[in-house]
Design a protein around this motif. Structure first.
Motif, PDB file in Angstrom:
ATOM      1  N   SER A   1       3.957  -8.083  -1.417  1.00 35.94           N
ATOM      2  CA  SER A   1       2.799  -7.149  -0.945  1.00 35.94           C
ATOM      3  C   SER A   1       3.136  -5.847  -1.986  1.00 35.94           C
ATOM      4  O   SER A   1       4.142  -5.631  -2.395  1.00 35.94           O
ATOM      5  CB  SER A   1       3.326  -6.647   0.273  1.00 35.94           C
ATOM      6  OG  SER A   1       4.651  -6.274   0.376  1.00 35.94           O
ATOM      7  N   SER A   2       1.919  -5.234  -2.278  1.00 37.75           N
ATOM      8  CA  SER A   2       1.947  -4.176  -3.151  1.00 37.75           C
ATOM      9  C   SER A   2       2.562  -2.891  -2.651  1.00 37.75           C
ATOM     10  O   SER A   2       2.489  -2.883  -1.199  1.00 37.75           O
ATOM     11  CB  SER A   2       0.666  -3.883  -3.681  1.00 37.75           C
ATOM     12  OG  SER A   2      -0.413  -3.495  -2.928  1.00 37.75           O
TER      13      SER A   2
ATOM     14  N   CYS B   1       2.820   0.938  -0.890  1.00 32.34           N
ATOM     15  CA  CYS B   1       1.655   1.971  -0.373  1.00 32.34           C
ATOM     16  C   CYS B   1       1.420   2.848  -1.265  1.00 32.34           C
ATOM     17  O   CYS B   1       2.342   3.147  -2.248  1.00 32.34           O
ATOM     18  CB  CYS B   1       2.023   2.355   0.968  1.00 32.34           C
ATOM     19  SG  CYS B   1       3.719   3.700   0.944  1.00 32.34           S
ATOM     20  N   ALA B   2       0.601   3.511  -1.009  1.00 31.45           N
ATOM     21  CA  ALA B   2      -0.007   4.675  -2.009  1.00 31.45           C
ATOM     22  C   ALA B   2       1.006   5.811  -2.114  1.00 31.45           C
ATOM     23  O   ALA B   2       1.265   6.160  -3.445  1.00 31.45           O
ATOM     24  CB  ALA B   2      -1.239   5.270  -1.605  1.00 31.45           C
TER      25      ALA B   2
ATOM     26  N   LYS C   1       3.878   4.317  -4.334  1.00 30.53           N
ATOM     27  CA  LYS C   1       3.271   4.262  -5.808  1.00 30.53           C
ATOM     28  C   LYS C   1       3.380   5.667  -6.740  1.00 30.53           C
ATOM     29  O   LYS C   1       3.538   5.609  -7.688  1.00 30.53           O
ATOM     30  CB  LYS C   1       1.731   3.679  -5.717  1.00 30.53           C
ATOM     31  CG  LYS C   1       1.563   2.367  -6.229  1.00 30.53           C
ATOM     32  CD  LYS C   1       0.053   2.002  -6.187  1.00 30.53           C
ATOM     33  CE  LYS C   1      -0.382   0.578  -6.685  1.00 30.53           C
ATOM     34  NZ  LYS C   1      -1.375  -0.022  -6.773  1.00 30.53           N
TER      35      LYS C   1
ATOM     36  N   PRO D   1      -2.785   3.262   2.628  1.00 28.39           N
ATOM     37  CA  PRO D   1      -2.879   1.847   1.890  1.00 28.39           C
ATOM     38  C   PRO D   1      -2.844   1.980   0.438  1.00 28.39           C
ATOM     39  O   PRO D   1      -3.478   2.987  -0.153  1.00 28.39           O
ATOM     40  CB  PRO D   1      -4.118   1.443   2.556  1.00 28.39           C
ATOM     41  CG  PRO D   1      -5.012   2.324   3.124  1.00 28.39           C
ATOM     42  CD  PRO D   1      -3.806   3.502   3.501  1.00 28.39           C
ATOM     43  N   PRO D   2      -2.636   1.025  -0.252  1.00 26.85           N
ATOM     44  CA  PRO D   2      -2.709   1.129  -1.769  1.00 26.85           C
ATOM     45  C   PRO D   2      -4.194   1.196  -2.361  1.00 26.85           C
ATOM     46  O   PRO D   2      -4.227   1.877  -3.600  1.00 26.85           O
ATOM     47  CB  PRO D   2      -1.943  -0.076  -2.202  1.00 26.85           C
ATOM     48  CG  PRO D   2      -1.820  -1.106  -1.195  1.00 26.85           C
ATOM     49  CD  PRO D   2      -1.953  -0.261   0.038  1.00 26.85           C
ATOM     50  N   ASP D   3      -4.874   0.900  -1.531  1.00 25.33           N
ATOM     51  CA  ASP D   3      -6.616   1.090  -1.904  1.00 25.33           C
ATOM     52  C   ASP D   3      -7.209   2.340  -1.999  1.00 25.33           C
ATOM     53  O   ASP D   3      -8.284   2.415  -2.230  1.00 25.33           O
ATOM     54  CB  ASP D   3      -7.350  -0.146  -1.399  1.00 25.33           C
ATOM     55  CG  ASP D   3      -7.378  -0.005   0.164  1.00 25.33           C
ATOM     56  OD1 ASP D   3      -7.863  -0.513   0.894  1.00 25.33           O
ATOM     57  OD2 ASP D   3      -6.591   1.136   0.592  1.00 25.33           O
ATOM     58  N   ASP D   4      -6.207   3.324  -1.340  1.00 23.05           N
ATOM     59  CA  ASP D   4      -6.662   4.761  -1.383  1.00 23.05           C
ATOM     60  C   ASP D   4      -5.669   5.674  -1.737  1.00 23.05           C
ATOM     61  O   ASP D   4      -5.179   6.678  -0.984  1.00 23.05           O
ATOM     62  CB  ASP D   4      -7.337   5.022   0.092  1.00 23.05           C
ATOM     63  CG  ASP D   4      -7.923   6.391   0.493  1.00 23.05           C
ATOM     64  OD1 ASP D   4      -8.466   6.628   1.333  1.00 23.05           O
ATOM     65  OD2 ASP D   4      -8.286   6.987  -0.752  1.00 23.05           O
ATOM     66  N   PRO D   5      -5.520   5.881  -3.242  1.00 17.15           N
ATOM     67  CA  PRO D   5      -4.347   6.555  -3.606  1.00 17.15           C
ATOM     68  C   PRO D   5      -4.801   8.288  -3.387  1.00 17.15           C
ATOM     69  O   PRO D   5      -3.688   8.898  -3.422  1.00 17.15           O
ATOM     70  CB  PRO D   5      -4.487   6.358  -5.117  1.00 17.15           C
ATOM     71  CG  PRO D   5      -5.632   5.728  -5.447  1.00 17.15           C
ATOM     72  CD  PRO D   5      -6.229   5.158  -4.208  1.00 17.15           C
ATOM     73  N   HIS D   6      -6.123   8.631  -3.423  1.00 22.93           N
ATOM     74  CA  HIS D   6      -6.132   9.945  -3.366  1.00 22.93           C
ATOM     75  C   HIS D   6      -5.927  10.474  -1.861  1.00 22.93           C
ATOM     76  O   HIS D   6      -5.452  11.625  -1.814  1.00 22.93           O
ATOM     77  CB  HIS D   6      -8.140   9.982  -3.487  1.00 22.93           C
ATOM     78  CG  HIS D   6      -8.452  11.238  -3.169  1.00 22.93           C
ATOM     79  ND1 HIS D   6      -8.274  12.493  -3.933  1.00 22.93           N
ATOM     80  CD2 HIS D   6      -9.084  11.781  -2.213  1.00 22.93           C
ATOM     81  CE1 HIS D   6      -8.858  13.556  -3.314  1.00 22.93           C
ATOM     82  NE2 HIS D   6      -9.470  13.141  -2.220  1.00 22.93           N
TER      83      HIS D   6
END
Lengths: 165, 152
Positions: A4-5, A7-8, A11, A28-33
């Motif tokens: 699993s990648s 988290c934001a 990262k 979640p990693p798909d919303d770094p902002h």
């Protein structure tokens, strides 16, 4: 390690994302902002501390409000959320005034309609009569005119200096 | 060593330089004010945010940060966003109520004119503008920024 990648937050902070990472469920990693903005305003360690002090079921809401506050502060670096609060309080005051006037209007209409339709054709005393009407109408208006804001919101939104006392 | 350290430098146990950015906004006689903002934002974030703002607006910015931090300490889940939600609800309720009352006024005026057609009754209308921009559905005024409303 696992597939699993991270988290934001992990990262951005360039660290290993542990299985029990406190940020992972909410960033979640798909919303770094989302994390970036919260980290910029509050700092990762402060956010972590705040989340740790809350029961698990309230953390999602807390993150939502933190993100909102951080966005507001980025949009308005001087006032942040306080600008929105001030604006909304102004709206509430205006609406309450409009309500009071509308209630007064209804009372006026109702009182006019209750009066028997016996306008004098010979005698002309409209002024005295309307004076009496307005006096009794005013007495009925007192409850509507005393609109105080809720004690849980800020007082005097237009006088910003009073917020800080 | 500067004996008159600001609340920030006192809290952080460091020397307070003459150009300390915190010093004008966190006087030593109000240690709780700095403690509040430090707990939520951290001293370095506060200093960074103040630096990003013009000097003449820093007092307001510091006050706003203090208010938000205070709200967050009082309500750790929603902070001042809870206040925003409460105000939005108040606006919604007030707009609904106003729409109802205006409908009542319209009905009363219509009824009155229908039964007393030979009398010219001028209902005193106030100078306030009763037109609801929302159309009385309970939605917010079109001049309000909707992106502020949505936070979830």
């Amino acid at each position: 390690m696992g597939g699993s990648s991270p988290c934001a937050s992990c990262k951005l902070l360039r660290r290993r994302c542990a299985k029990d990472c406190i940020f992972a469920p909410y960033f979640p990693p798909d919303d770094p902002h989302k994390f970036a903005i919260v980290h910029k305003v509050f700092g990762a360690s402060n956010v972590s501390k705040m989340l740790q002090e809350l029961p698990v079921q309230q953390r999602a809401d807390a993150v939502g409000s933190l993100v909102y506050e951080a966005n507001a502060r980025m949009r308005d670096p001087v006032y942040g959320c306080v600008g929105a609060i001030s604006y909304l309080q102004n709206q509430v005051s205006q609406l309450q005034m409009q309500l009071a006037v509308a209630q007064a209007e209804i009372l006026c209409i109702q009182m006019q309609q209750q009066e028997p339709a016996t306008l004098p054709t010979q005698l002309d005393v409209p002024d005295e009569k309307s004076l009496l009407l307005s006096t009794s109408t005013f007495n009925n208006l007192q409850p509507y005119l005393s609109f105080a804001s809720s004690s849980t919101v800020m007082q005097d939104p237009l006088k910003r200096e009073s917020l800080w006392t | 060593m500067n004996s008159k350290r600001c609340a920030g430098c006192k809290y952080l146990r460091r020397r307070c330089p003459s150009n300390c950015i915190l010093s004008p906004h966190f006087p030593p006689n109000d240690p709780q004010r700095f403690a509040c903002v430090h707990k939520i934002y951290g001293a370095s974030n506060v200093a960074k945010m103040l630096q990003q703002v013009p000097v003449q607006q820093r007092a307001e910015a510091a006050n706003a940060m203090y208010y938000e931090a205070y709200c967050r300490i009082k309500d750790p889940v929603y902070g001042c966003v809870g206040t925003i939600a409460l105000l939005q609800q108040q606006i919604f309720d007030a707009e609904c109520q106003l729409a109802k009352i205006q409908a009542e006024i319209a009905v009363l005026n219509g009824h009155h004119e229908a039964t007393h057609q030979n009398q010219q009754v001028n209902v005193a209308t106030s100078s306030a503008n009763f037109t609801l921009e929302s159309g009385g559905e309970g939605t917010f005024s079109s001049t309000y920024d909707p992106s502020i409303c949505q936070f979830y």
